[in-house]
Design a protein around this motif. Structure first.
Motif, PDB file in Angstrom:
ATOM      1  N   HIS A 180       0.848  -1.188   0.000  1.00 16.72           N
ATOM      2  CA  HIS A 180       0.000   0.000   0.000  1.00 16.72           C
ATOM      3  C   HIS A 180       0.880   1.233   0.000  1.00 16.72           C
ATOM      4  N   THR A 181       0.499   2.214  -0.814  1.00 20.97           N
ATOM      5  CA  THR A 181       1.232   3.467  -0.855  1.00 20.97           C
ATOM      6  C   THR A 181       0.264   4.602  -1.171  1.00 20.97           C
ATOM      7  N   ARG A 182       0.607   5.794  -0.734  1.00 22.64           N
ATOM      8  CA  ARG A 182      -0.189   6.984  -1.023  1.00 22.64           C
ATOM      9  C   ARG A 182       0.478   7.736  -2.159  1.00 22.64           C
ATOM     10  N   ALA A 183      -0.179   7.851  -3.308  1.00 24.31           N
ATOM     11  CA  ALA A 183       0.423   8.492  -4.475  1.00 24.31           C
ATOM     12  C   ALA A 183      -0.627   9.256  -5.254  1.00 24.31           C
ATOM     13  N   HIS A 184      -0.309  10.497  -5.610  1.00 29.70           N
ATOM     14  CA  HIS A 184      -1.156  11.314  -6.473  1.00 29.70           C
ATOM     15  C   HIS A 184      -2.581  11.437  -5.928  1.00 29.70           C
ATOM     16  N   GLY A 185      -2.695  11.618  -4.600  1.00 30.56           N
ATOM     17  CA  GLY A 185      -3.987  11.846  -3.971  1.00 30.56           C
ATOM     18  C   GLY A 185      -4.819  10.614  -3.709  1.00 30.56           C
ATOM     19  N   ARG A 186      -4.260   9.413  -3.942  1.00 35.84           N
ATOM     20  CA  ARG A 186      -5.008   8.179  -3.715  1.00 35.84           C
ATOM     21  C   ARG A 186      -4.146   7.177  -2.967  1.00 35.84           C
ATOM     22  N   THR A 187      -4.808   6.308  -2.225  1.00 35.37           N
ATOM     23  CA  THR A 187      -4.119   5.153  -1.657  1.00 35.37           C
ATOM     24  C   THR A 187      -4.195   4.016  -2.675  1.00 35.37           C
ATOM     25  N   LEU A 188      -3.044   3.475  -3.040  1.00 33.53           N
ATOM     26  CA  LEU A 188      -2.957   2.436  -4.057  1.00 33.53           C
ATOM     27  C   LEU A 188      -2.524   1.108  -3.455  1.00 33.53           C
ATOM     28  N   HIS A 189      -2.990   0.035  -4.072  1.00 37.63           N
ATOM     29  CA  HIS A 189      -2.530  -1.313  -3.750  1.00 37.63           C
ATOM     30  C   HIS A 189      -1.798  -1.845  -4.974  1.00 37.63           C
ATOM     31  N   LEU A 190      -0.541  -2.196  -4.792  1.00 40.49           N
ATOM     32  CA  LEU A 190       0.279  -2.738  -5.879  1.00 40.49           C
ATOM     33  C   LEU A 190       0.512  -4.219  -5.601  1.00 40.49           C
ATOM     34  N   PRO A 191      -0.174  -5.117  -6.343  1.00 43.67           N
ATOM     35  CA  PRO A 191      -0.074  -6.555  -6.055  1.00 43.67           C
ATOM     36  C   PRO A 191       1.216  -7.153  -6.596  1.00 43.67           C
ATOM     37  N   ASN A 192       1.679  -8.204  -5.941  1.00 44.77           N
ATOM     38  CA  ASN A 192       2.814  -8.958  -6.479  1.00 44.77           C
ATOM     39  C   ASN A 192       2.567 -10.453  -6.306  1.00 44.77           C
ATOM     40  N   TRP A 193       3.357 -11.221  -7.028  1.00 49.29           N
ATOM     41  CA  TRP A 193       3.302 -12.672  -6.899  1.00 49.29           C
ATOM     42  C   TRP A 193       4.714 -13.229  -6.947  1.00 49.29           C
ATOM     43  N   HIS A 194       4.958 -14.231  -6.118  1.00 49.21           N
ATOM     44  CA  HIS A 194       6.218 -14.977  -6.160  1.00 49.21           C
ATOM     45  C   HIS A 194       5.975 -16.349  -5.548  1.00 49.21           C
ATOM     46  N   PRO A 195       6.855 -17.301  -5.785  1.00 47.37           N
ATOM     47  CA  PRO A 195       6.693 -18.612  -5.144  1.00 47.37           C
ATOM     48  C   PRO A 195       6.772 -18.480  -3.625  1.00 47.37           C
ATOM     49  N   ARG A 196       6.323 -19.517  -2.956  1.00 43.02           N
ATOM     50  CA  ARG A 196       6.438 -19.536  -1.499  1.00 43.02           C
ATOM     51  C   ARG A 196       7.907 -19.379  -1.091  1.00 43.02           C
ATOM     52  N   TRP A 197       8.141 -18.560  -0.077  1.00 45.24           N
ATOM     53  CA  TRP A 197       9.504 -18.291   0.363  1.00 45.24           C
ATOM     54  C   TRP A 197      10.219 -19.562   0.805  1.00 45.24           C
ATOM     55  N   PRO A 198      11.442 -19.817   0.321  1.00 46.21           N
ATOM     56  CA  PRO A 198      12.301 -20.821   0.955  1.00 46.21           C
ATOM     57  C   PRO A 198      12.993 -20.154   2.146  1.00 46.21           C
ATOM     58  N   LEU A 199      12.528 -20.448   3.360  1.00 50.94           N
ATOM     59  CA  LEU A 199      13.012 -19.775   4.552  1.00 50.94           C
ATOM     60  C   LEU A 199      14.013 -20.626   5.327  1.00 50.94           C
ATOM     61  N   HIS A 200      14.929 -19.930   6.012  1.00 51.85           N
ATOM     62  CA  HIS A 200      15.902 -20.569   6.900  1.00 51.85           C
ATOM     63  C   HIS A 200      15.845 -19.890   8.260  1.00 51.85           C
ATOM     64  N   ARG A 201      16.100 -20.661   9.299  1.00 49.83           N
ATOM     65  CA  ARG A 201      16.378 -20.039  10.581  1.00 49.83           C
ATOM     66  C   ARG A 201      17.649 -19.201  10.446  1.00 49.83           C
TER      67      ARG A 201
END
Length: 254
Positions: A180-201
């Motif tokens: 979410h960001t506020r730009a040009h007088g509006r609050t916008l939602h910029l969607p993204n997609w990626h594979p599930r995170w490969p996480l490590h401790r």
């Protein structure tokens, strides 16, 4: 209002990519924070996303690799750089979970200028370095412009074993599919997609950070509640859309 599940992925909601990139060598540090402290820092029409009554502030260091537009190749030189961001967690009026960036320090000036102008994202130009030493990762940042100039951060982690089954908290702070960001007088939602995170401790070996406080947040008291590492994922962003209110957060200015 129905809030989307933490694991929800908007793959089908992104018919074509506005931006493509890879995020590599990521370290995620997170601290719990009271929702009422971060609510005034979020864009109009959004509120803090919470888990068990608290929200979180994240400090994330990584490498941006091969940033490019649409179906085109990554931009040479300017499309690969080190970055460290300070972020919060939000929900909009349609129940979409997202992140809100309070600052994004990056080591390439041109992407900083483009992001500040087009989406009003708080990118800042900084001198940055990411070093590898076996299982250690060291992230260094010194801010150049626009300021406060000289703000620094240095974090060192030791990468541990892969995580087969992330905890609910580890899902909450990483499984995010937009900003979410506020730009040009509006609050916008910029969607993204990626594979599930490969996480490590990961183990935090050293932290000397001024970025969180410079982003208008309380200096973290005590160690982070979560320390994670990921080797990275490929990411695509869809076009931004207006974030509708439906009674969430303060009303949008007309």
């Amino acid at each position: 209002m129905d809030i989307e599940p933490v694991d929800h992925s908007p793959r089908l909601a992104i018919p074509w990519a506005v931006l493509r990139q890879r995020w590599e060598d990521l370290t995620f540090l997170h601290w719990a924070v009271a929702p009422e402290l971060v609510a005034p820092l979020l864009p109009a029409g959004t509120r803090p996303d919470t888990m068990d009554g608290v929200s979180f502030v994240g400090l994330i260091g990584f490498r941006m690799v091969g940033l490019g537009f649409g179906r085109g190749p990554g931009v040479p030189y300017f499309g690969t750089f080190a970055e460290t961001n300070v972020r919060l967690y939000s929900v909009d009026g349609t129940g979409r979970r997202a992140v809100v960036f309070r600052s994004l320090d990056a080591s390439r000036l041109v992407p900083v200028l483009v992001a500040r102008v087009t989406l009003r994202l708080p990118y800042l130009w900084s001198s940055m370095r990411l070093d590898h030493d076996g299982d250690r990762r060291t992230y260094r940042c010194r801010r150049r412009w626009p300021g406060p100039a000289g703000t620094t951060s240095r974090m060192v982690v030791r990468v541990g074993e892969p995580i087969a089954d992330p905890t609910p908290l580890e899902h909450f702070v990483t499984a995010r599919w937009g900003l979410h960001t506020r730009a040009h007088g509006r609050t916008l939602h910029l969607p993204n997609w990626h594979p599930r995170w490969p996480l490590h401790r990961a183990e935090l070996l050293h932290l000397d950070d001024e970025l969180v406080a410079a982003a208008g947040l309380p200096t973290p008291a005590g160690p982070p509640v979560s320390v994670l590492y990921s080797p990275g994922v490929a990411v695509r962003f869809g076009p931004p859309v207006a974030a509708r209110r439906r009674g969430v957060g303060p009303p949008e200015p007309q």
